[in-house]
Design an enzyme around this catalytic site. Structure first.
Site, short mmCIF file in Angstrom:
data_model
loop_
_atom_site.label_atom_id
_atom_site.label_comp_id
_atom_site.label_asym_id
_atom_site.label_seq_id
_atom_site.Cartn_x
_atom_site.Cartn_y
_atom_site.Cartn_z
N GLU A 1 3.41 19.22 24.93
CA GLU A 1 3.79 17.94 24.32
C GLU A 1 5.02 18.06 23.43
O GLU A 1 5.86 17.16 23.37
CB GLU A 1 2.63 17.37 23.50
CG GLU A 1 1.51 16.73 24.31
CD GLU A 1 0.52 17.71 24.89
OE1 GLU A 1 0.69 18.94 24.68
OE2 GLU A 1 -0.43 17.27 25.56
N PHE B 1 -3.34 13.95 21.50
CA PHE B 1 -2.50 15.11 21.81
C PHE B 1 -1.06 14.94 21.31
O PHE B 1 -0.26 15.87 21.37
CB PHE B 1 -2.55 15.41 23.31
CG PHE B 1 -3.96 15.68 23.75
CD1 PHE B 1 -4.67 16.72 23.18
CD2 PHE B 1 -4.60 14.88 24.68
CE1 PHE B 1 -5.99 16.95 23.53
CE2 PHE B 1 -5.91 15.11 25.04
CZ PHE B 1 -6.62 16.15 24.46
N HIS C 1 -10.44 12.77 21.47
CA HIS C 1 -9.97 11.82 22.47
C HIS C 1 -10.18 10.38 22.00
O HIS C 1 -10.27 9.48 22.82
CB HIS C 1 -10.72 12.01 23.80
CG HIS C 1 -10.46 13.30 24.49
ND1 HIS C 1 -11.00 14.49 24.08
CD2 HIS C 1 -9.69 13.59 25.57
CE1 HIS C 1 -10.58 15.45 24.88
NE2 HIS C 1 -9.79 14.94 25.79
#
Ligand SMILES: Cc1ncc(C[n+]2csc(CCOP(=O)(O)OP(=O)(O)O)c2C)c(N)n1
Ligand SMILES: [Mg+2]
Length: 678
Positions: A414, A440, A481
């Site tokens: 990322e 993320f 998440h």
């Protein structure tokens, strides 16, 4: 005051590899001249720092000139891309600008290329593809990869030159970028400036014994070699020139470990007590500058070289005098410069002209397809967004329709991928990056909050990026998440943020974010992706997503919310209207940064009561800012204490029962509001 004229032997800032063989004396004089100017300037800057005329600190490049000067001379400055480090004043001097511009940067005066918003060598020249430096080691090499790729996409046979130290080579960004550059076959020359120290830490405490950094190239499937940059500078330049030519011709990255020197410690304040006795003498004996000088004396005679040195010294003094005469910077304009100014709307086609019934994910897909169709500078990148269509199928079918490289799967990197996107954006492309889950994006925190977000403020360059963040909970995905990261990211200046709650707003948000010349985060609640369909159509007023949406009219209480909680607020408003005969004036913020609160302030002035509702955590949550901003002006008009409804101050818990207790639900919102109404 006019800038002093450069000595004639420094009139040329380029060097062909062929010149090294054909005209070695001329080539050596040019390289030596720039190295000597760099050394003289670095030494003078240290003096000026000690006199208190330069603030902060200075990290000298004394000893490293034989790396950055030849490379900057050999690059094709009309197309190539570079990122300098804190040891590369010589490279800056060669690449662009007048030496006074660089001195202005050190003096942090009104003529500084960063408008004095950054100090010492933390600058660049984005218009000439010298990427503005940030302190975070390793972070800039991915920017070089992106800007170089952008040049190649535009048809320029550019090479990127990415510099970093032995210390910086341990950062994850370096690994991520070397891998990415190899994967994408990007023509980037990675140059490790190995001076055997990271601040006070010697190689032995950075790497296992016998580590040879250049050998890591093989692990990435690229060429690499070591080079002694403390010997004959013409030899060094020849090797660099051949490497640049090879990278340009093959479009493959290459890794060079340049063994170099740091002659004045880490920075001005460094006493170098950690060096072994005599170690510094060893450094001095390897200094390439006196060696180059001695060779030049044999070629041109001592008098000519003495004269060149004197000319450089006189020129530098004139530059120092000029720069000292530049006024101090003004604080006015700082807030305005956090963002690049609004741009005119893009000439979008009025399509789709007929409404289609779409869910939020499909609306985003439609928006992406529209952008990719109409805007050649656009591209979409992210993990699994290609054939798979993204974890939430938002990019479904795009690869088939637009192909690589406009729709690109990325590796799990990322930080480098965001840095790569920044580089693309700096060079005129407009990347749209999907994070698989908003969570993320923390992997790219430096790139998002410190690099992209601060870009315009410190360099004047626009950084148009769209970062898509599938966020939010309620789906039993647990802590990693389900995060709501708007308060986390948007507390940093320079980022815009939109959080759409309807399919039409999501479509509009993409277009509005895309044409904005700044980094814009789009928060996409995963629970909304497939929550029912609504008509979506080309909306000429698409920029209205920067303003709040009036969801439900009422006169009793102003309720401010956004994202999935908009749906909860609407239901709650209906409930209280039916059961309590109390009408809420409900607002969906849509844009979280910049905040446009005028209409909501007017509502609060009418109602005198405020509820703020969001899914993210309460402490340091977005609601704290909303309550503060909305009440500081209307405090006297308040009829009740504001009510703040948010998630508990916990990591997002997993089990459905726990998550229901953690975050606001319709039931808990009704309970809290009913208790507040009394
Ligand atoms: C990610 C990061 N961590 C820590 C620092 C603080 N810092 C600045 S320079 C430096 C040493 C850098 O060593 P190296 O990369 O070898 O470059 P050199 O200074 O030797 O040229 C450190 C630790 C930083 N700038 N960035
Ligand atoms: Mg080092």
């Amino acid at each position: 005051m006019a800038h002093p004229t450069l000595p004639s032997f420094l009139a040329t800032r380029s060097l062909g590899t062929d010149e090294i063989g054909a005209k070695p004396t001329e080539a050596l004089l040019r390289i030596y001249g720039w190295m000597q100017l760099s050394r003289t300037a670095d030494n003078r800057i240290l003096e000026l720092f000690r006199q208190g005329l330069i603030k902060g600190t200075v990290t000298g490049g004394q000893g490293n000139e034989a790396v950055c000067v030849p490379l900057a001379l050999l690059a094709d400055k009309s197309v190539d891309v570079i990122s300098f480090t804190h040891r590369d004043l010589g490279g800056h001097l060669v690449w662009s600008g007048h030496p006074c511009d660089h001195l202005n940067q050190y003096f942090a005066n009104a003529g500084s290329p960063t408008k004095a918003r950054e100090g010492n060598i933390h600058h660049g020249d984005p218009a000439n593809r010298s990427l503005p430096m940030i302190s975070h080691l390793g972070a800039m090499v991915s920017n070089v990869a992106g800007a170089t790729d952008s040049q190649r996409r535009l048809g320029c046979p550019a090479v990127g030159l990415a510099f970093f130290g032995d210390g910086g080579s341990s950062t994850g960004d370096i690994h991520e970028t070397l891998n990415l550059a190899s994967l994408l076959s990007l023509p980037v020359l990675f140059v490790i400036q190995n001076n055997r120290y990271a601040y006070s830490t010697p190689l032995a405490e950075q790497f296992s014994p016998d580590t040879e950094l250049w050998r890591r190239a093989a692990g990435y499937g690229i060429e690499g070699f070591a080079l002694n940059a403390t010997g004959d500078v013409l030899e060094t330049a020849r090797a660099f020139g051949e490497a640049i030519a090879r990278v340009r011709a093959t479009s493959r990255p290459m890794l060079i470990e340049a063994h170099t020197l740091r002659l004045r410690g880490h920075a001005a304040y460094d006493t170098c007590d950690y060096l072994a006795p005599g170690e510094n003498d060893g450094f001095l004996s390897r200094d390439p500058l006196p060696k180059a000088r001695a060779r030049l004396v044999t070629l041109l005679g001592a008098a000519r070289v003495d004269a060149a040195d004197a000319e450089i010294a006189g020129f530098l003094e004139a530059c120092v005098k000029t720069s000292l005469g530049v006024p101090r910077p003004e604080a006015a304009g700082m807030e305005k410069d956090v963002f690049a100014p609004d741009a005119a709307p893009l000439p979008w086609r009025a399509e789709p002209s007929k409404p289609d019934s779409l869910n939020l994910a499909q609306a985003l897909n439609l928006g992406l397809r529209k952008i990719l169709t109409e805007r050649p500078e656009s591209l979409v990148l992210g993990q699994d967004i290609g054939t798979y269509g993204g974890a939430f199928k938002v990019t479904d079918g795009l690869l088939r329709e637009f192909g690589r490289p406009r729709v690109m799967n990325t590796p799990l990197a990322e930080s480098a991928c965001t840095g790569y996107a920044i580089g693309l954006a700096l060079n005129g492309h407009r990347p749209i990056e999907e994070f698989q889950f908003a969570d993320f994006a923390t992997e790219a925190t430096t790139q998002i909050t410190l690099n992209a977000a601060t870009m315009h403020f410190r360099s004047g360059a626009a950084c148009p990026l769209v970062l898509r963040l599938p966020c939010g909970g309620g789906l039993t995905f647990g802590s990693f998440h389900s995060q709501e990261l708007e308060a986390f990211f948007l507390s940093m200046p320079g980022l815009k943020g939109i959080y759409p709650s309807t399919p039409q707003d999501a479509f509009n948000a993409l277009l509005a974010a895309y044409e904005d010349p700044n980094p814009v985060l789009i928060f996409e609640h995963k629970g909304l992706y497939r929550r029912g369909k609504a008509p979506v159509v080309w909306d000429p007023a698409y920029r209205s997503v920067w303003q709040p949406r009036h969801v439900h009219a009422g006169d009793h209480t102003t309720l401010v919310t956004y994202g999935e909680m908009t749906l909860v607020a609407e239901e709650a408003a209906k409930y209280f209207e039916g059961e309590y005969d109390v009408k809420f004036d409900v607002w969906d913020l849509r844009a979280l940064a910049p905040l446009r609160l005028d209409e909501i302030r007017a509502s609060l002035a009418r109602t005198g009561r405020l509820i703020v509702l969001h899914e993210g955590r309460r402490t340091h949550g977005f609601g704290a800012e909303l309550v503060a901003r909305l009440t500081e002006e209307n405090f006297g008009a308040l009829k009740a204490p504001p009510l703040r409804i948010a998630a508990m101050d916990l990591p997002v818990p997993f089990a459905p029962e726990l998550e229901r207790a953690y975050r606001p639900t319709l039931e808990s919102v009704i309970d809290r509001v009913a208790a507040w109404l009394g």
